[in-house]
Scaffold this motif. Structure first.
Motif, mmCIF file in Angstrom:
data_model
loop_
_atom_site.group_PDB
_atom_site.id
_atom_site.type_symbol
_atom_site.label_atom_id
_atom_site.label_comp_id
_atom_site.label_asym_id
_atom_site.label_seq_id
_atom_site.Cartn_x
_atom_site.Cartn_y
_atom_site.Cartn_z
ATOM 1 N N ALA A 1 0.993 -1.283 -0.124
ATOM 2 C CA ALA A 1 -0.019 -0.085 0.171
ATOM 3 C C ALA A 1 0.848 1.410 -0.014
ATOM 4 O O ALA A 1 0.472 2.438 -0.715
ATOM 5 C CB ALA A 1 -0.980 -0.038 1.205
ATOM 6 N N PHE A 2 1.875 1.166 0.663
ATOM 7 C CA PHE A 2 2.940 2.163 0.816
ATOM 8 C C PHE A 2 3.560 2.728 -0.597
ATOM 9 O O PHE A 2 3.679 3.644 -1.089
ATOM 10 C CB PHE A 2 3.766 2.141 1.790
ATOM 11 C CG PHE A 2 4.612 3.528 2.507
ATOM 12 C CD1 PHE A 2 4.010 4.448 3.241
ATOM 13 C CD2 PHE A 2 5.872 3.590 1.766
ATOM 14 C CE1 PHE A 2 4.550 5.533 3.493
ATOM 15 C CE2 PHE A 2 6.552 4.986 2.084
ATOM 16 C CZ PHE A 2 6.021 5.960 2.868
ATOM 17 N N LEU B 1 8.506 14.285 1.582
ATOM 18 C CA LEU B 1 9.610 13.495 2.534
ATOM 19 C C LEU B 1 10.331 12.291 1.966
ATOM 20 O O LEU B 1 11.383 11.715 1.876
ATOM 21 C CB LEU B 1 9.070 13.158 4.009
ATOM 22 C CG LEU B 1 8.559 14.523 4.707
ATOM 23 C CD1 LEU B 1 7.857 13.873 5.988
ATOM 24 C CD2 LEU B 1 9.582 15.367 5.147
ATOM 25 N N ILE B 2 9.349 11.492 1.233
ATOM 26 C CA ILE B 2 9.673 9.963 0.820
ATOM 27 C C ILE B 2 10.012 10.176 -0.625
ATOM 28 O O ILE B 2 11.112 9.432 -0.941
ATOM 29 C CB ILE B 2 8.295 9.170 0.845
ATOM 30 C CG1 ILE B 2 7.622 9.377 2.311
ATOM 31 C CG2 ILE B 2 8.615 7.901 0.650
ATOM 32 C CD1 ILE B 2 8.749 9.028 3.458
ATOM 33 N N VAL B 3 9.625 10.725 -1.708
ATOM 34 C CA VAL B 3 9.640 10.785 -2.897
ATOM 35 C C VAL B 3 11.218 11.184 -3.117
ATOM 36 O O VAL B 3 11.929 10.344 -3.976
ATOM 37 C CB VAL B 3 9.064 11.587 -3.803
ATOM 38 C CG1 VAL B 3 9.467 11.552 -5.111
ATOM 39 C CG2 VAL B 3 7.534 10.807 -3.841
ATOM 40 N N VAL C 1 3.685 5.894 -2.898
ATOM 41 C CA VAL C 1 5.040 6.405 -3.336
ATOM 42 C C VAL C 1 4.971 6.747 -4.852
ATOM 43 O O VAL C 1 5.081 7.697 -5.499
ATOM 44 C CB VAL C 1 6.132 5.695 -2.943
ATOM 45 C CG1 VAL C 1 7.275 6.036 -3.930
ATOM 46 C CG2 VAL C 1 6.190 5.506 -1.592
ATOM 47 N N VAL C 2 4.427 5.681 -5.651
ATOM 48 C CA VAL C 2 4.245 5.525 -7.124
ATOM 49 C C VAL C 2 3.294 6.704 -7.468
ATOM 50 O O VAL C 2 3.329 7.599 -8.447
ATOM 51 C CB VAL C 2 3.477 4.234 -7.606
ATOM 52 C CG1 VAL C 2 3.362 4.234 -9.098
ATOM 53 C CG2 VAL C 2 4.676 3.031 -7.431
ATOM 54 N N ALA C 3 2.106 6.865 -6.838
ATOM 55 C CA ALA C 3 1.100 7.860 -6.777
ATOM 56 C C ALA C 3 1.630 9.357 -6.742
ATOM 57 O O ALA C 3 1.509 10.201 -7.475
ATOM 58 C CB ALA C 3 -0.144 7.840 -6.111
ATOM 59 N N GLY C 4 2.640 9.372 -5.667
ATOM 60 C CA GLY C 4 3.519 10.864 -5.446
ATOM 61 C C GLY C 4 4.396 10.872 -6.586
ATOM 62 O O GLY C 4 4.514 12.088 -6.860
ATOM 63 N N CYS C 5 4.982 9.675 -7.077
ATOM 64 C CA CYS C 5 6.113 10.143 -7.947
ATOM 65 C C CYS C 5 5.183 10.620 -9.374
ATOM 66 O O CYS C 5 5.689 11.493 -10.235
ATOM 67 C CB CYS C 5 6.763 9.098 -8.476
ATOM 68 S SG CYS C 5 7.828 8.433 -7.200
ATOM 69 N N ILE D 1 14.698 -0.961 0.454
ATOM 70 C CA ILE D 1 15.105 -0.353 1.739
ATOM 71 C C ILE D 1 14.524 0.997 2.037
ATOM 72 O O ILE D 1 14.120 1.331 3.122
ATOM 73 C CB ILE D 1 17.003 -0.047 1.554
ATOM 74 C CG1 ILE D 1 17.531 -1.241 1.251
ATOM 75 C CG2 ILE D 1 17.341 0.992 2.531
ATOM 76 C CD1 ILE D 1 19.028 -1.089 0.987
ATOM 77 N N GLY D 2 14.009 1.753 0.937
ATOM 78 C CA GLY D 2 13.495 3.176 1.236
ATOM 79 C C GLY D 2 12.088 2.728 1.856
ATOM 80 O O GLY D 2 11.776 3.421 2.651
#
Length: 381
Positions: free
Chosen positions: A140-141, A263-265, A145-149, A332-333
């Motif tokens: 899910a996370f 923060l994540i991307v 992340v893909v949606a954020g990218c 890892i990320g």
């Protein structure tokens, strides 16, 4: 205009228990405050005595003032009365105070559980279920992340370029020396042990084939991933966890900013760019360690080492290690970020999730390396 001080005896706390149509009611008057503590305790005792074990309706409409002490005594008294005791006529301020000091009895001590032969099986099942839940949470996370990218691609101006550069500096530039040193030492050790074993058969020159293929296909990228998981993955978890503890992540959401984009991307993209570079440098360092050890222990000159290495390896061996690197960086990320967002408001929680981040990342990196090894063997690459 100066006000007259309130004396300790002014408007003392009082409770009158009277019978009403639906049962008993206790009408409270006066100041239920700290300066009236003896009167407050006396009124509470009178309320308990008047109830005689029956539920009450505690009427707060005539209270002139209520503070923390009075609210706590009321809650303690209500807890001592039978179920069904409730407040009536309380102002919103009184209700807030009563909720904050709500009386909670200590939880009873858990009884010692006797060992059952099926306990290991139950624990195994619980662990598998927990692992499944964590896997689903990771997927899910990853979707977030893909949606954020994709959102960043749709709005390139929202991408935080300086954050990406800073993360690449922290991961690649500052991590390169220690990673190359460890790869160099491991290359020396593996080559030395290989020479000792192959000398029994007079085949010590084949140690070049061994260290070349091992370093390029497995050793370089695996050592790099483990070091990055321990160094950068733990840093990601600690940074995000600290922001969670200080409620900075919630502040970003309140300001209308997406924590995933902010923060994540940048961190995951930086990992996926930096880890292949570090893996390539680790490959070179491991080969350099192998060449030095072959010269010192095996009597093999550097020119002969380079010639034999050129015949032993090909471009596909280099590509295999570099293909693995972005996937390991992504693992890892994701794990580091998920563990960071799970941190609660205590230092103990932060330490626990940082440890879990490193352990899970290293475990998944080794599992992924094994899966890649099986895959490349199956396609004969």
């Amino acid at each position: 205009m100066p006000t007259e001080p309130i004396t300790r005896g002014a408007d003392p706390a009082h409770a009158a228990v009277e019978r009403v149509r639906d049962g008993l009611a206790a009408r409270l008057t006066g100041r239920w405050t700290a300066d009236q503590a003896p009167a407050v305790e006396g009124a509470a005792a009178a309320m308990l005595a008047g109830a005689a074990g029956a539920p009450l309706v505690i009427d707060l409409s005539s209270l002139s003032r209520l503070d923390t002490l009075g609210a706590w005594v009321l809650e303690r008294t209500r807890a001592a009365l039978p179920a069904g005791t409730a407040y009536a006529g309380a102002s919103p301020e009184h209700l807030i105070l009563l909720r904050e000091v709500a009386y909670r009895e200590a939880a009873p001590a858990a009884r010692a559980r006797r060992f059952h032969p099926l306990d290991p099986v139950a624990n195994l099942g619980s662990g598998v279920r927990s692992l499944g839940h964590q896997g689903l949470a990771g997927l899910a996370f990853l979707g977030e992340v893909v949606a954020g990218c994709l959102r960043v691609l749709a709005r390139p101006r929202s991408f935080r370029g300086p954050a990406l550069v800073n993360q690449i500096e922290q991961i690649a530039l500052r991590g390169a020396p220690i990673i190359m040193l460890i790869a160099f030492l491991v290359g020396c050790i593996v080559t030395q042990q290989g020479i000792i074993q192959l000398q029994r058969f007079g085949a010590q020159s084949y140690v070049v084939n061994m260290i070349g293929i091992l370093a390029l296909r497995e050793l370089g990228v695996l050592l790099t991933s483990i070091m990055v998981a321990g160094r950068s993955g733990s840093a990601f978890t600690a940074e995000i966890g600290s922001m969670r503890m200080r409620e900075e992540v919630d502040a970003l959401r309140v300001m209308g900013l997406d924590p995933i984009e902010i923060l994540i991307v940048p961190r995951i993209i930086a990992l996926m760019l930096a880890l292949p570079l570090l893996a390539f440098l680790a490959d070179l360092a491991a080969l350099a360690g192998g060449a030095l050890t072959s010269w010192l222990y095996g009597g093999l000159s550097l020119e002969a080492f380079a010639f034999r290495l050129q015949n032993a390896i090909g471009l596909r061996h280099v590509l295999i290690g570099l293909i693995k690197a972005p996937f390991m960086a992504l693992i890892i990320g994701i794990i580091a970020s998920v563990e960071g967002f799970l941190v609660e408001g205590s230092a103990e929680s932060l330490g626990r999730h940082v440890t879990a981040s490193v352990v899970k990342s290293i475990f998944m990196v080794i599992v992924l390396d094994g899966l890649f090894a099986v895959f490349f063997a199956a396609i004969d690459f």
